[in-house]
Design an enzyme around this catalytic site. Structure first.
Site, PDB file in Angstrom:
ATOM      1  CB  CYS A  97      18.434 -26.550  40.978  1.00  0.00           C
ATOM      2  SG  CYS A  97      18.536 -26.128  42.733  1.00  0.00           S
TER       3      CYS A  97
ATOM      4  CB  SER B  32      18.615 -19.138  26.617  1.00  0.00           C
ATOM      5  OG  SER B  32      18.668 -17.919  27.323  1.00  0.00           O
TER       6      SER B  32
ATOM      7  CD1 TRP C  95      22.638 -18.691  35.724  1.00  0.00           C
ATOM      8  CD2 TRP C  95      23.381 -17.208  37.219  1.00  0.00           C
ATOM      9  NE1 TRP C  95      23.748 -18.096  35.192  1.00  0.00           N
ATOM     10  CE2 TRP C  95      24.233 -17.176  36.088  1.00  0.00           C
ATOM     11  CE3 TRP C  95      23.656 -16.360  38.291  1.00  0.00           C
ATOM     12  CZ2 TRP C  95      25.324 -16.338  36.004  1.00  0.00           C
ATOM     13  CZ3 TRP C  95      24.754 -15.516  38.200  1.00  0.00           C
ATOM     14  CH2 TRP C  95      25.562 -15.514  37.077  1.00  0.00           C
TER      15      TRP C  95
ATOM     16  CB  THR D 266      16.178 -18.088  43.717  1.00  0.00           C
ATOM     17  OG1 THR D 266      16.341 -17.201  42.615  1.00  0.00           O
ATOM     18  CG2 THR D 266      15.622 -17.313  44.911  1.00  0.00           C
TER      19      THR D 266
ATOM     20  NE  ARG E 257       9.779 -16.881  28.843  1.00  0.00           N
ATOM     21  CZ  ARG E 257      10.201 -17.564  27.808  1.00  0.00           C
ATOM     22  NH1 ARG E 257       9.484 -17.594  26.694  1.00  0.00           N
ATOM     23  NH2 ARG E 257      11.333 -18.247  27.855  1.00  0.00           N
TER      24      ARG E 257
ATOM     25  CD  GLN F 173       6.857  22.066  26.987  1.00  0.00           C
ATOM     26  OE1 GLN F 173       7.675  21.862  26.091  1.00  0.00           O
ATOM     27  NE2 GLN F 173       5.689  22.633  26.763  1.00  0.00           N
TER      28      GLN F 173
ATOM     29  CD  GLU G 193      10.470 -17.716  33.926  1.00  0.00           C
ATOM     30  OE1 GLU G 193       9.595 -18.514  33.541  1.00  0.00           O
ATOM     31  OE2 GLU G 193      11.217 -17.959  34.912  1.00  0.00           O
TER      32      GLU G 193
ATOM     33  CB  SER H  61      15.215  -8.530  26.240  1.00  0.00           C
ATOM     34  OG  SER H  61      14.680  -7.975  27.418  1.00  0.00           O
TER      35      SER H  61
END
Length: 408
Positions: A128, A136, A162, A164, A267, A303, A388, A391
């Site tokens: 946690c 972030s 968040w 898990t 990462r 194609q 994690e 982007s």
């Protein structure tokens, strides 16, 4: 130092094939059911425990692979099976690694076995860290741990999000602020034993993807844990805080950059998860394109379809190579001078989103239905560009590393 090679050795191939078989025979047949149920797949976790996949020993063996490829190889194969179930299987490892990295030998021996339980009574653990106002921006963490010297106890208050396995875990590992003046260097990690008063599950999130993985808030209301639950111990914490204060006085940015190096190292494993999902979707699309006929011929003869598949495979292989490079660098102590860890996670995550979307397009209307797995894979792939480090954060880390600017 292990010699670099593009070829897996015989032992690695054997492990890869074993994991692939488990993913194909056990995980995949259960994937749609547990995605619909949005529940922790306890029977699948138990099967993983029976064969030795759900265990600290297995992950330790992969972690200490001298080539650095053990963990990314394992992640790719399990997530090729199904991302939600795979995350339920590997999620406990996040908490276990936290204890391994920071705990004493006694803490490791005491708590990690309780995280996994046994074959007949499997348990899970939760790490946690994220908070509603500090995702972030780890320096904005508000969960506080205050030492009660008279009782040799830590009192913890705050809300984590968040997480898990949050709330259903047997053991929780919680990151909390012990010295607010030091930012991210003023954090410490604590074990919250089973059935500790004051810890409760908050909101359970109903997610777009990875639905078989339990994600929830964890609320800590005057949670008291013994001093022995501070990972590493009080003496080690006091020494670390003293060093951090001294370094902050001499050059705070240097301290922050050192902290970011820790995130860089983890990462590539997330990148490998993304590669597994992307590869799974590509294989479904390739098989469909070779067998689906339109206008009297397989659609791969067109194609427009063939070029998409060529690009998909190229991007997947490139993503894997970036992950392998970063993993090899990490295990051999090579510095990430160009943020190679973030590069691997960024490219693999974006590749997974793009490839799974292309797979749906190749399958057409069928790809949009739950009769075929690519729509689930596309939903699952969305998480890789978020957790994690998003982007956008990866790009920021890369850019600032290249330019020499401080990473806050």
């Amino acid at each position: 130092m292990a010699e670099f090679t593009m070829e897996l050795n015989d032992e690695q191939k054997e492990v890869r094939d074993w994991l692939h078989g488990f993913a194909a025979d056990v995980i995949r047949p259960a994937a749609a059911e547990w995605d619909e149920r949005e529940e922790t797949p306890w029977p699948v976790i138990q099967e993983a425990a029976k064969v030795g996949i759900y265990s600290l020993d297995f992950y330790a063996q992969q972690y200490f692979d001298a080539t650095g490829l053990g963990i990314p190889m394992a992640m790719e194969e399990l997530f090729w099976g199904d991302a939600g179930i795979a995350l339920s299987i590997v999620g406990t490892g996040l908490a276990a690694v936290g204890v391994l990295a920071n705990g004493t030998e006694e803490q490791i021996g005491t708590w990690i076995p309780q995280m996994y339980g046994d074959v007949n009574d499997v348990k899970v653990a939760a790490f946690c860290s994220s908070e509603p106002d500090a995702g972030s921006d780890v320096a904005s963490m508000r969960t506080r741990a205050v030492y009660d010297e008279a009782k040799d106890e830590w009192v913890i208050n705050g809300t984590k999000t968040w997480a898990t396995n949050g709330g259903i875990a047997n053991v929780h590992v919680v990151v909390a602020v012990v010295d607010p003046d030091l930012g991210s260097k003023g954090h410490a990690s604590f074990i919250i034993p089973p059935d500790t008063p004051g810890l409760s599950q908050g909101q359970k999130f109903q997610k777009h993807g990875i639905r078989a993985s339990h994600t929830a808030e964890v609320v800590l209301d005057d949670v008291r844990v013994p001093g022995s639950c501070l990972l590493g111990g009080k003496e080690k914490l006091d020494e670390r805080l003293a060093r951090a204060r001294e370094k902050a006085r001499k050059g705070g940015e240097r301290v922050k950059n050192a902290a970011m190096a820790t995130f860089e190292a983890s990462r590539p494993a997330v990148g490998a998860m993304a590669v597994g999902t992307a590869r799974a979707a590509y294989e479904v699309a390739l098989d469909y394109a070779m067998t689906r006929e339109q206008f009297g011929r397989p659609i791969i003869d067109n194609q427009g379809v063939a070029f998409q598949l060529a690009d998909m495979r190229t991007q997947i292989d490139a993503a894997r190579l970036l992950v392998w490079r970063a993993s090899w660098m990490g295990v051999n102590g090579k510095p990430f001078t160009a943020a190679e860890g973030s590069m691997s996670k960024l490219f693999a995550s974006e590749t997974a989103k793009k490839v799974t979307a292309q797979a749906i397009q190749i399958l057409g209307g069928n790809g949009y239905t739950r009769e075929y797995p690519v729509e689930r894979m596309h939903r699952d792939a969305a998480i890789y560009t978020i957790f994690e480090g998003t982007s956008e954060i990866q790009r920021l880390v890369i850019a600032r590393t290249l330019s020499g600017m401080p990473i806050r």
